[in-house]
Design a protein around this motif. Structure first.
Motif, PDB file in Angstrom:
ATOM      1  N   ASN A  77      36.399  51.061  69.239  1.00  0.00           N
ATOM      2  CA  ASN A  77      36.427  50.578  67.864  1.00  0.00           C
ATOM      3  C   ASN A  77      36.758  49.090  67.842  1.00  0.00           C
ATOM      4  OD1 ASN A  77      38.412  50.015  65.268  1.00  0.00           O
ATOM      5  ND2 ASN A  77      36.574  51.185  64.816  1.00  0.00           N
ATOM      6  N   GLY A  78      35.911  48.327  67.196  1.00  0.00           N
ATOM      7  CA  GLY A  78      36.239  46.934  66.924  1.00  0.00           C
ATOM      8  C   GLY A  78      36.017  45.984  68.084  1.00  0.00           C
TER       9      GLY A  78
ATOM     10  N   LYS B 245      26.059  37.596  57.779  1.00  0.00           N
ATOM     11  CA  LYS B 245      27.299  37.058  58.312  1.00  0.00           C
ATOM     12  C   LYS B 245      28.434  38.077  58.342  1.00  0.00           C
ATOM     13  CE  LYS B 245      29.353  34.586  54.406  1.00  0.00           C
ATOM     14  NZ  LYS B 245      29.648  33.229  53.970  1.00  0.00           N
ATOM     15  N   PHE B 246      28.218  39.229  57.752  1.00  0.00           N
ATOM     16  CA  PHE B 246      29.247  40.281  57.798  1.00  0.00           C
ATOM     17  C   PHE B 246      29.021  41.270  58.929  1.00  0.00           C
ATOM     18  CE2 PHE B 246      29.153  38.988  53.278  1.00  0.00           C
ATOM     19  CZ  PHE B 246      30.396  38.377  53.283  1.00  0.00           C
ATOM     20  N   MET B 247      28.025  40.986  59.791  1.00  0.00           N
ATOM     21  CA  MET B 247      27.682  41.946  60.836  1.00  0.00           C
ATOM     22  C   MET B 247      28.632  41.853  62.014  1.00  0.00           C
ATOM     23  SD  MET B 247      23.558  41.866  60.518  1.00  0.00           S
ATOM     24  CE  MET B 247      22.735  42.743  59.151  1.00  0.00           C
ATOM     25  N   ASN B 248      29.892  42.131  61.751  1.00  0.00           N
ATOM     26  CA  ASN B 248      30.913  42.127  62.798  1.00  0.00           C
ATOM     27  C   ASN B 248      32.147  42.872  62.325  1.00  0.00           C
ATOM     28  OD1 ASN B 248      33.576  40.490  63.921  1.00  0.00           O
ATOM     29  ND2 ASN B 248      32.013  40.937  65.435  1.00  0.00           N
ATOM     30  N   GLY B 249      32.557  43.844  63.113  1.00  0.00           N
ATOM     31  CA  GLY B 249      33.839  44.489  62.867  1.00  0.00           C
ATOM     32  C   GLY B 249      33.838  45.543  61.781  1.00  0.00           C
TER      33      GLY B 249
ATOM     34  N   ALA C  34      25.388  41.761  72.095  1.00  0.00           N
ATOM     35  CA  ALA C  34      25.366  42.010  70.655  1.00  0.00           C
ATOM     36  C   ALA C  34      25.789  43.429  70.314  1.00  0.00           C
ATOM     37  CB  ALA C  34      23.958  41.745  70.121  1.00  0.00           C
TER      38      ALA C  34
ATOM     39  N   TRP D  27      27.983  30.710  61.854  1.00  0.00           N
ATOM     40  CA  TRP D  27      29.046  31.638  62.253  1.00  0.00           C
ATOM     41  C   TRP D  27      29.034  32.924  61.445  1.00  0.00           C
ATOM     42  CZ3 TRP D  27      32.686  30.448  66.135  1.00  0.00           C
ATOM     43  CH2 TRP D  27      32.565  29.162  66.668  1.00  0.00           C
ATOM     44  N   LEU D  28      29.430  33.994  62.107  1.00  0.00           N
ATOM     45  CA  LEU D  28      29.802  35.216  61.390  1.00  0.00           C
ATOM     46  C   LEU D  28      30.983  34.906  60.482  1.00  0.00           C
ATOM     47  CD1 LEU D  28      29.468  37.591  64.422  1.00  0.00           C
ATOM     48  CD2 LEU D  28      28.215  37.846  62.268  1.00  0.00           C
ATOM     49  N   SER D  29      31.095  35.652  59.413  1.00  0.00           N
ATOM     50  CA  SER D  29      32.161  35.393  58.448  1.00  0.00           C
ATOM     51  C   SER D  29      33.548  35.497  59.097  1.00  0.00           C
ATOM     52  CB  SER D  29      32.040  36.382  57.283  1.00  0.00           C
ATOM     53  OG  SER D  29      33.014  36.136  56.319  1.00  0.00           O
ATOM     54  N   ASP D  30      33.767  36.545  59.869  1.00  0.00           N
ATOM     55  CA  ASP D  30      35.055  36.695  60.551  1.00  0.00           C
ATOM     56  C   ASP D  30      35.270  35.577  61.566  1.00  0.00           C
ATOM     57  OD1 ASP D  30      35.512  38.984  59.143  1.00  0.00           O
ATOM     58  OD2 ASP D  30      35.214  40.356  60.818  1.00  0.00           O
TER      59      ASP D  30
ATOM     60  N   LEU E  76      30.855  51.439  71.587  1.00  0.00           N
ATOM     61  CA  LEU E  76      30.863  52.735  70.891  1.00  0.00           C
ATOM     62  C   LEU E  76      30.481  53.807  71.906  1.00  0.00           C
ATOM     63  CD1 LEU E  76      29.019  51.698  67.614  1.00  0.00           C
ATOM     64  CD2 LEU E  76      31.447  52.240  67.875  1.00  0.00           C
TER      65      LEU E  76
ATOM     66  N   TYR F 269      35.470  47.479  56.540  1.00  0.00           N
ATOM     67  CA  TYR F 269      36.310  47.474  57.732  1.00  0.00           C
ATOM     68  C   TYR F 269      36.927  48.861  57.913  1.00  0.00           C
ATOM     69  CZ  TYR F 269      35.833  42.437  58.029  1.00  0.00           C
ATOM     70  OH  TYR F 269      35.324  41.183  58.177  1.00  0.00           O
ATOM     71  N   PRO F 270      37.238  49.190  59.167  1.00  0.00           N
ATOM     72  CA  PRO F 270      37.662  50.577  59.430  1.00  0.00           C
ATOM     73  C   PRO F 270      38.968  50.989  58.750  1.00  0.00           C
ATOM     74  CG  PRO F 270      37.763  49.221  61.435  1.00  0.00           C
ATOM     75  CD  PRO F 270      37.052  48.417  60.404  1.00  0.00           C
TER      76      PRO F 270
ATOM     77  N   PHE G 292      33.530  36.052  71.526  1.00  0.00           N
ATOM     78  CA  PHE G 292      32.253  36.572  71.005  1.00  0.00           C
ATOM     79  C   PHE G 292      31.790  35.741  69.821  1.00  0.00           C
ATOM     80  CE2 PHE G 292      30.144  39.112  67.737  1.00  0.00           C
ATOM     81  CZ  PHE G 292      29.004  39.516  68.411  1.00  0.00           C
TER      82      PHE G 292
ATOM     83  N   ALA H 203      28.460  50.915  64.027  1.00  0.00           N
ATOM     84  CA  ALA H 203      28.927  49.594  63.611  1.00  0.00           C
ATOM     85  C   ALA H 203      27.831  48.898  62.809  1.00  0.00           C
ATOM     86  CB  ALA H 203      29.293  48.772  64.835  1.00  0.00           C
TER      87      ALA H 203
ATOM     88  N   LEU I 226      25.600  46.305  62.492  1.00  0.00           N
ATOM     89  CA  LEU I 226      25.017  45.279  63.357  1.00  0.00           C
ATOM     90  C   LEU I 226      23.577  45.052  62.925  1.00  0.00           C
ATOM     91  CD1 LEU I 226      26.376  46.553  66.799  1.00  0.00           C
ATOM     92  CD2 LEU I 226      27.134  44.533  65.531  1.00  0.00           C
TER      93      LEU I 226
ATOM     94  N   MET J  80      32.043  49.050  59.729  1.00  0.00           N
ATOM     95  CA  MET J  80      31.319  50.283  60.022  1.00  0.00           C
ATOM     96  C   MET J  80      30.372  50.599  58.864  1.00  0.00           C
ATOM     97  SD  MET J  80      32.555  50.918  63.017  1.00  0.00           S
ATOM     98  CE  MET J  80      31.889  52.535  63.420  1.00  0.00           C
TER      99      MET J  80
ATOM    100  N   ALA K 279      28.341  46.679  69.933  1.00  0.00           N
ATOM    101  CA  ALA K 279      29.726  47.141  69.765  1.00  0.00           C
ATOM    102  C   ALA K 279      30.025  48.194  70.820  1.00  0.00           C
ATOM    103  CB  ALA K 279      29.912  47.712  68.369  1.00  0.00           C
TER     104      ALA K 279
END
Lengths: 411, 411, 411, 411
Positions: free
Chosen positions: D369-370, A366-370, D344, D238-241, D348, A395-396, D286, A346, A348, A372, D346
């Motif tokens: 995943n995710g 800020k993209f370190m979520n969800g 922090a 915040w994270l982007s998502d 996996l 994203y997956p 999260f 992931a 991270l 791969m 994932a």
């Protein structure tokens, strides 16, 4: 932004910058105003937008701070900002295709304006500004790859199926087999004093178990076998989210593969073509890569495994983008090039990671979520922008990039 | 298609046809290739698509049947068919904006090819083919209005807010008041021997109660009063579906109205402009029209009431489209022009209605569900295409056309 | 609410009211607390909700105005208001299934509390209050039908497929054929001095052309023929919105029909049963009814045609609901009963229609958009609540009611 | 399923099993049939479903293999299978609330049937079957926690706001401060010979940098400060998502917090209550945990850091579930209990992870995943089911569990 100890000289940097700026313009040479303005899906952007956004970057972060600089058009910030929340409002991402004006010619004039302004100021640039130029070059190289894959997606949506470039050469042959690695403590992440993105730092030690990586990428012939063996119909091969995606979207093959009387074809930058069984498979999602690996009795490598294995290889090797012309995955022995390779990791933060301060600091953290991590580089990656430490991420479910896979296993 | 007893002479028809074909091209004179290729929303179509689709109509229904005709490009049927299920597959409606090729120039060449072919065959056309030419003229006139409103919608989505035409003149003054009608048995629907769409037939008797129609259209000043009085916040004024739409979409004013320091502005074909209080309100939905009428203590007219009241007026009068140039609603005494007027009538078949046979028969009958009838004509309606019997129709939430209202009440 | 000239006597009204209140309780006799609390879809409501809402009606519009009345529970207004915007907030419609408390027993106690209070006050009720009692009876009768169809929908969603009642008798035989009507000016709408809903008024004259109505309803055997002939796969038979619905939802048969080794079955209040070819088809949408009529070379009747044809028949006849027990469509000669019959008429206000003032005035007028009128009555309609002038209405895609069709044609 | 070296004796296992089976029934003692049948959202399940599914597990994986076992009802497999694709079809997850039959009493009878059957066969169970019993106990303990949080979610949706239990005691005081850890190579994952889930294995070494963990959990007072400081309105935190989720869903506080005249309240198993500033915050996603940590100038711990820090603490300590009665987070010194703590990391596979073969092997691997890992245990976690190696996991937006956070920082 990287922690850079040593920048190239201004001359070297300016030459890199000119080459990058020129390549962007060359890539759109055969596009019409309409081609350059359309957006095929929310994930993609118009070619014109890529051209303008990469110029907006130099204008906003460098030129706006220089005495006497006059903006080309004050309204362009609203149009061509991407995701920098701290730099002001921006147009909704999925409406980028409605910006029919400024035209492609206007955007090219904007580029020329920005370029001329920067050419006048090389001597005045502070080290901080030069570091931002280097960041801007790397940023633009990323957008060059997106520009190509976004045009590919747009042309694929047109029943006429236009081609951007002529077809290119056949696949290289790679000796099958595995290369073993001993594991142990290894250092990954960016260590040199050249450019890297913030997310590649800090370099740090990781502890690895013995493993082996496949010498070659999974190819189209392998993938056709996976399909023929019911790979897309066997839930036990798939992650739960992946199986949901397959069912919901009716996925049964890589993106844009189509089965006809003469077998599988796929849509490429040279139009619709029969698949080459020996060429690396591309345009697959992480879910597909993971399911294939399960089917093959193997697994995906972690990002650390991939990076350790690639450490000794010159990142200028492999099938990468050298100029605006025919390109396609064809396979080879370098870990770099052909396609980005999904990993089991992931995206991270590395231990001790700190985003840069200010607007540029929004860059990757800020993209370190969800998402791969993908490693390597593709046939659409500008040569010179690759490093073993690069961490690409999607994203997956996404697969409109040149994305493929290399198998791994425990040794 | 109409039950036509008498066609114009070939000379008259050819002249009408040439004028119509020329107007379409004139309307796009200032559009770029990108302007002409973009689609602002699924309800709208690219200008290029309108230009090509109206040509496809002549090619498919007339030229394809003529000896020696050679199609401009066999792939265009797939691209430029609209909703004729019986004529073959077509591209998904919401993907029309991805057809960046053929270019605007290609489409203009397609038009020239079709036009030249038809010009060579006037003498050979059967009465049936001539009737289809007349249908094609009327069909193209409808698309001219859509082309203008679709461009308006596209330009409104661009933060730069481009203008298609310069601004035009101020509003006309209409003496307020009502005109009474006695009711009784009256005949509506198409009765003459000139062109009409299938849905205007058969003419038939209706039974009306005494009623009165407002002399003028509801204007922007009236609408600002409605807003100021809380019209958009008072559920009892609204139909249940309308209130749901207001809540869900956050509707608080006509489409593209914006309130600033100097009051209300709206986006027009001449860019963003202050509203003219004396000009007819436009770009309102049926839901809004109905709520306004409730607020005003009145109601919408039925289509029969409107048609009976307009029966004595020459449909060539009023503020309609004469050439490719500045246009806007400005008000006047004719029931025709300025804006289409929502009625209280659902778009349903007239007693004894029969769709024409064959592909052209898909024309209107299949839309006879869920839509409301509008009467009159707008400032974007090509003059000469209006009739008192015309039944325009849209879904109750749609408002990107020049749609307004005239009040009615029981007498 | 109707313009009532003459109310029944208090004794007669009280007897009707008791019978209605008792029937509601009888209908849920075999339901568990959970059965009565669940909501199968947003269009449906829990049985418990129907029981409580119909009681809330009497409490809110009658009892709250009486001296000394003490509400059962002040919180019930929020829970059991339906769509009366003017009477306060209410729970989101699609969350009604989450109201597990109050329990079914609590709701039955609430009913008893309301009933006892009303029984104590018959003598004190003003004519206005008595008129509201009559409205409340008719309102509750509507909810009885909904309660049955909502339970049917809930049980159909349970893989165990429970039955509410035992199976019932076989279909009646109707002599095929058509009955002609002369047309001319006729009066429709409510004219007597008994109860009617507001939307049935004012009575008014309509002008009809000669027409004929089929003697019988379309039956399951006819429908199986329509399916076998490709009815659901032939776009030319369908309205455009209907064809979109068929494609989008994958519609291929009436709701809950399933094809097995022994042919078609459907899910009924007696569980899953083979279809009876001679029984009227039900659970079809307006789209399906319209497509069937096209396939049969006929059309749907207008509401005026249906009402004029039924004018001479006693609305107490036909297969309607007499008690809480087995029920199913079985066919017969009355225009009333078996199933509601889709008409070609949109649900719009009659000329001169005025909604009643106040909260009760929200009753029907605000639904006069986007829905189609159905005439007759179904096997789940409480006998005594039917009139030739009743205008039932649903959206064209809805089909969880007992909805069918009778064909019409021009004479 | 774990790689178990040593099982408890049959006597010990049977006692654990009885205690677990009894606790499930005790938890629903005050629920009505309707309470137990409703489903508040797709992520949740009815209490009845939890009771039945945990019994289905024993029936399917153990009893069905025993000679002479007769199923309680063959249809229950379809109703109460969860996500085991290999064991057959199942009802759509979001339709579980429509299974009003079997009733709660029927499901309790099903439990009794399964329990009696298992009690008859202790001596006949193979070691493999006994291992499945142990897995079933742990599986049921997980569902007990879900049952409680699902009921909490259901009751929160009812405007009447019922309570499951009375209110419970006040918050414990924790000395603020940090505890440092030296880092280095450490072993994580399951190492003992007692039960663990498959995803906790294999134990393996990790390389850690020096770090520190906060002694206490973030509490409601801290969170109110975060809100007051504009935490939910500051995109840079915040994270982007996460920011997209905040904007799209209108998130402005933990789930079910409401601000009134007397400050913040939240909905608890004891109904709506004022927040206790000293008690741990729970019901955060999260995304919220990560944003809070950024605001506080700290970060979330990795799962390895948390596990290494907790290694010396008895997992029976802390505020966990002992019986069916009042429960709430109240804070304390144990790393276990009160709330699950977002990390922090994932979710996996561990290096060398292999899912168990067969249907039970679907257990955890397919969810890798995710989702993000949570460590610890909550006040709703049955005491005895915790381990330092447990890896709980949820999607980053989910927050209907008792989820909170403990801060970490680099040392």
């Amino acid at each position: 932004m990287t922690m850079v100890a040593t920048l190239p000289t201004v001359e070297v940097l300016a030459a890199q910058w000119r080459a990058t700026r020129d390549l962007s313009v060359a890539l759109v040479a055969s596009l019409s105003d309409a081609d350059a303005s359309a957006q095929s899906m929310p994930d993609a952007s118009p070619a014109k937008w890529h051209l303008a956004h990469t110029s907006w970057f130099f204008e906003t972060f460098i030129l706006d701070g220089l005495p006497g600089y006059r903006r080309f058009d004050d309204r362009f910030g609203h149009l061509f900002n991407s995701y920098y929340e701290s730099v002001g409002p921006r147009i909704a991402r999925h409406h980028r295709g409605l910006i029919t004006r400024p035209s492609l010619d206007d955007v090219l004039a904007y580029r020329a304006h920005v370029d001329a302004a920067l050419e006048r100021h090389w001597e005045a640039l502070t080290p901080e500004a030069l570091a931002l130029v280097e960041l801007g070059i790397n940023h633009e190289q990323q957008h060059q790859e997106l520009l190509l894959t976004d045009i590919l997606d747009l042309f694929a949506a047109n029943p006429i199926e236009p081609a951007l470039f002529p077809a290119t050469s056949i696949a290289a042959i790679v000796t099958p087999g595995w290369t073993a690695h001993a594991g142990g403590i290894a250092r990954i992440g960016h260590t040199g004093n050249q450019f890297a993105f913030d997310c590649e730092t800090p370099a740090h030690d990781v502890l690895l178990r013995p493993f082996a990586l496949a010498n070659g990428l999974v190819n189209n012939g392998d993938w056709a076998d996976f399909i023929a063996d019911g790979g897309y119909k066997t839930p036990s091969l798939w992650l739960s989210d992946g199986w949901g995606w397959v069912q919901r979207e009716g996925i049964a093959a890589p993106l844009r593969w189509r089965h006809g009387q003469d077998g599988w074809t796929s849509f490429t930058l040279a139009g619709r073509r029969p698949i080459d069984p020996a060429a690396p498979v591309t345009h697959i999602s992480f879910y597909e890569a993971d399911a294939f690996a399960s089917w093959a009795g193997a697994r995906l490598p972690t990002e650390a495994e991939w990076e350790v294995a690639a450490a000794g290889t010159d990142p200028f090797t492999g099938n990468q983008l050298d100029h605006a012309g025919p390109l396609a995955p064809r396979g080879g022995t370098s870990p770099f090039g052909d396609c980005w390779q999904w990993t089991a990791s992931a995206f991270l933060p590395y231990p001790g990671f700190r985003p840069a301060a200010g607007a540029v600091g929004e860059y990757n953290g800020k993209f370190m979520n969800g998402q791969m991590v993908l490693k390597g580089a593709s046939c659409a990656t500008p040569r010179g922008s690759s490093r073993a430490s690069v961490r690409n991420f999607f994203y997956p479910h996404q697969r409109w990039q040149f994305t493929g896979l290399r198998l791994a296993k425990d040794a």
